[in-house]
Design a protein around this motif. Structure first.
Motif, PDB file in Angstrom:
ATOM      1  N   GLU A   1      -5.387   0.373  11.046  1.00 56.17           N
ATOM      2  CA  GLU A   1      -4.111   0.322  10.330  1.00 56.17           C
ATOM      3  C   GLU A   1      -4.309  -0.135   8.886  1.00 56.17           C
ATOM      4  O   GLU A   1      -3.716   0.418   7.952  1.00 56.17           O
ATOM      5  N   HIS A   2      -5.152  -1.167   8.706  1.00 57.13           N
ATOM      6  CA  HIS A   2      -5.391  -1.674   7.353  1.00 57.13           C
ATOM      7  C   HIS A   2      -6.079  -0.614   6.498  1.00 57.13           C
ATOM      8  O   HIS A   2      -5.707  -0.391   5.336  1.00 57.13           O
ATOM      9  N   ALA A   3      -7.073   0.056   7.060  1.00 56.18           N
ATOM     10  CA  ALA A   3      -7.758   1.120   6.325  1.00 56.18           C
ATOM     11  C   ALA A   3      -6.819   2.277   6.017  1.00 56.18           C
ATOM     12  O   ALA A   3      -6.866   2.860   4.920  1.00 56.18           O
ATOM     13  N   ALA A   4      -5.942   2.608   6.955  1.00 61.84           N
ATOM     14  CA  ALA A   4      -5.013   3.726   6.759  1.00 61.84           C
ATOM     15  C   ALA A   4      -4.064   3.471   5.600  1.00 61.84           C
ATOM     16  O   ALA A   4      -3.679   4.404   4.879  1.00 61.84           O
ATOM     17  N   ARG A   5      -3.669   2.198   5.396  1.00 62.26           N
ATOM     18  CA  ARG A   5      -2.780   1.873   4.274  1.00 62.26           C
ATOM     19  C   ARG A   5      -3.453   2.207   2.947  1.00 62.26           C
ATOM     20  O   ARG A   5      -2.825   2.738   2.029  1.00 62.26           O
ATOM     21  N   LEU A   6      -4.742   1.865   2.831  1.00 58.22           N
ATOM     22  CA  LEU A   6      -5.450   2.192   1.598  1.00 58.22           C
ATOM     23  C   LEU A   6      -5.592   3.703   1.441  1.00 58.22           C
ATOM     24  O   LEU A   6      -5.335   4.250   0.357  1.00 58.22           O
ATOM     25  N   ILE A   7      -5.988   4.377   2.490  1.00 54.75           N
ATOM     26  CA  ILE A   7      -6.206   5.828   2.416  1.00 54.75           C
ATOM     27  C   ILE A   7      -4.929   6.543   1.981  1.00 54.75           C
ATOM     28  O   ILE A   7      -4.950   7.430   1.115  1.00 54.75           O
ATOM     29  N   GLU A   8      -3.798   6.136   2.541  1.00 52.19           N
ATOM     30  CA  GLU A   8      -2.526   6.761   2.177  1.00 52.19           C
ATOM     31  C   GLU A   8      -2.162   6.467   0.728  1.00 52.19           C
ATOM     32  O   GLU A   8      -1.688   7.354   0.000  1.00 52.19           O
ATOM     33  N   ALA A   9      -2.373   5.226   0.277  1.00 50.07           N
ATOM     34  CA  ALA A   9      -2.045   4.866  -1.106  1.00 50.07           C
ATOM     35  C   ALA A   9      -2.893   5.662  -2.093  1.00 50.07           C
ATOM     36  O   ALA A   9      -2.402   6.126  -3.134  1.00 50.07           O
ATOM     37  N   VAL A  10      -4.170   5.849  -1.768  1.00 52.44           N
ATOM     38  CA  VAL A  10      -5.047   6.615  -2.651  1.00 52.44           C
ATOM     39  C   VAL A  10      -4.662   8.089  -2.636  1.00 52.44           C
ATOM     40  O   VAL A  10      -4.648   8.759  -3.685  1.00 52.44           O
TER      41      VAL A  10
END
Length: 378
Positions: free
Chosen positions: A88-97
């Protein structure tokens, strides 16, 4: 690919000249401020610059010239209070980028940090070109792999600027590569009075870098007795410390300024007395001389205030040298406790505007002793 061949490839690549570029520096405020020259080099060529910063560096990123947007993300392998790396934490970054859709990313790191975990996540976010310093084999994670001799202590600002250049980004003509912040800064005269004071910042990001509070307190008294107006600064979590250090001899601004306002306070100072912590680099970014109380847990050649007049105090050969310790591993904290308030007052005298307080034939210890007796008698 060698560093030189990486640079040649990047300079010929059209993607380094247009579009959005993501620049990552995800640790503390001082580290982000030191990234400023590299970010300005990127901004000289990119249409838009997005900075990826951690919560401790976000406010600093927002102060940097050339930055259009800041993404905040706490990095599990770099942040001083690291969260677990979850999907979930990694997905937040991936989506923001993915939302900002950068054509290239520069991952800025210190010598003891790895760029590769972030490079992997940026690949998953679809970033087509990624540049970083990495002496480890990066496989397909990097397009521009810049290698450096990590045994050589290079100032952090220059180290990061070298990566920007390897990726094809040069500073604009007339930019001297020093640290800088956006102007105008907020007005602070209502907090400090007129410019021309000395700032003492007693706190530090970790205890091993802090000058003892009692030494700070005595230095403020001696500076005030020497005729300097003194302003004491600190974070909201340091208000007890700043109140003690300021006493009745200085203006206490502990917890009363934003980072931008602190920049304004430092800009109005003749000199700043500060440990190896964020405000030291903020002082450099507003071109104010620094009395640097520097614990050698990290090399001063890398992290001393950059591009301004600096007097470096502290035993740089103490047993804690190079340990990166957060809490001093040596009883008595000798690297900094050995620095006397008299030495700090003399360093301020040499950096700041001259004051008529030294009598003929005195050295600095005699002067401070005389002023202390005068102060206690008044």
């Amino acid at each position: 690919m060698t560093a030189s061949s990486s640079a040649a490839k990047a300079l010929s690549a059209p993607w380094s000249r247009t579009g959005t570029v993501l620049v990552a520096r995800t640790d503390n405020a001082g580290d982000v401020l030191l990234a400023g020259p590299a970010i300005r080099a990127v901004a000289n060529h990119a249409v838009r610059v997005v900075v990826l910063a951690g919560p401790n560096g976000q406010a600093a990123a927002e102060l940097l010239p050339g930055v259009d947007q800041v993404i905040r993300w706490r990095t599990p392998w770099i942040d001083p209070a690291p969260p677990p790396l979850t999907g979930e934490h990694a997905a937040r970054l991936i989506e923001a980028v993915r939302r900002v859709a950068p054509r290239q990313a520069l991952i800025l790191t210190s010598f003891h940090q790895s760029a590769l975990p972030l490079a992997a996540l940026l690949r998953l976010a679809g970033v087509p070109r990624i540049a970083a310093i990495s002496n480890d084999y990066p496989g397909s994670l990097l397009d521009v792999r810049h290698t450096v001799d990590e045994e050589v202590d290079v100032p952090e600002a220059e180290r990061m600027l070298a990566l920007a250049r390897a990726a094809g980004f040069e500073l604009p003509p007339g930019d001297d590569g020093r640290l800088a912040v956006r102007h105008p800064l907020p007005p602070v005269g209502h907090l400090t009075g007129p410019a021309g004071y000395v700032v003492v910042h007693p706190g530090a990001s970790v205890p091993a870098r802090a000058w003892p509070a009692g030494h700070c307190e005595r230095a403020v008294r001696h500076l005030a007795a020497a005729g300097y107006r003194v302003v004491v600064t600190g974070t909201p979590g340091e208000t007890a410390l700043t109140a003690r250090v300021a006493g009745s001899h200085a203006v206490d601004l502990g917890g009363r300024t934003s980072l931008a306002e602190l920049a304004g306070v430092l800009a109005g100072a003749e000199a700043v007395v500060v440990a190896n912590t964020g405000p030291a680099h903020l002082a450099a970014a507003v071109a104010t001389p620094v009395v640097s109380l520097f614990s050698p847990t990290v090399p001063a050649a890398r992290w001393a205030p950059y591009g301004v007049a600096v007097t470096l105090l502290g035993d740089q050969h103490a047993p804690c040298r190079g340990s990166r310790a957060q809490v001093c591993p040596v009883a008595g904290h000798p690297c900094l406790s050995s620095v006397t308030p008299a030495q700090v007052v003399d360093a301020v005298r040499r950096l700041a505007a001259p004051q008529d307080w030294v009598e003929e034939g005195e050295d600095e210890e005699d002067t401070v002793r005389r002023l202390t007796v005068k102060e206690e008698a008044s």
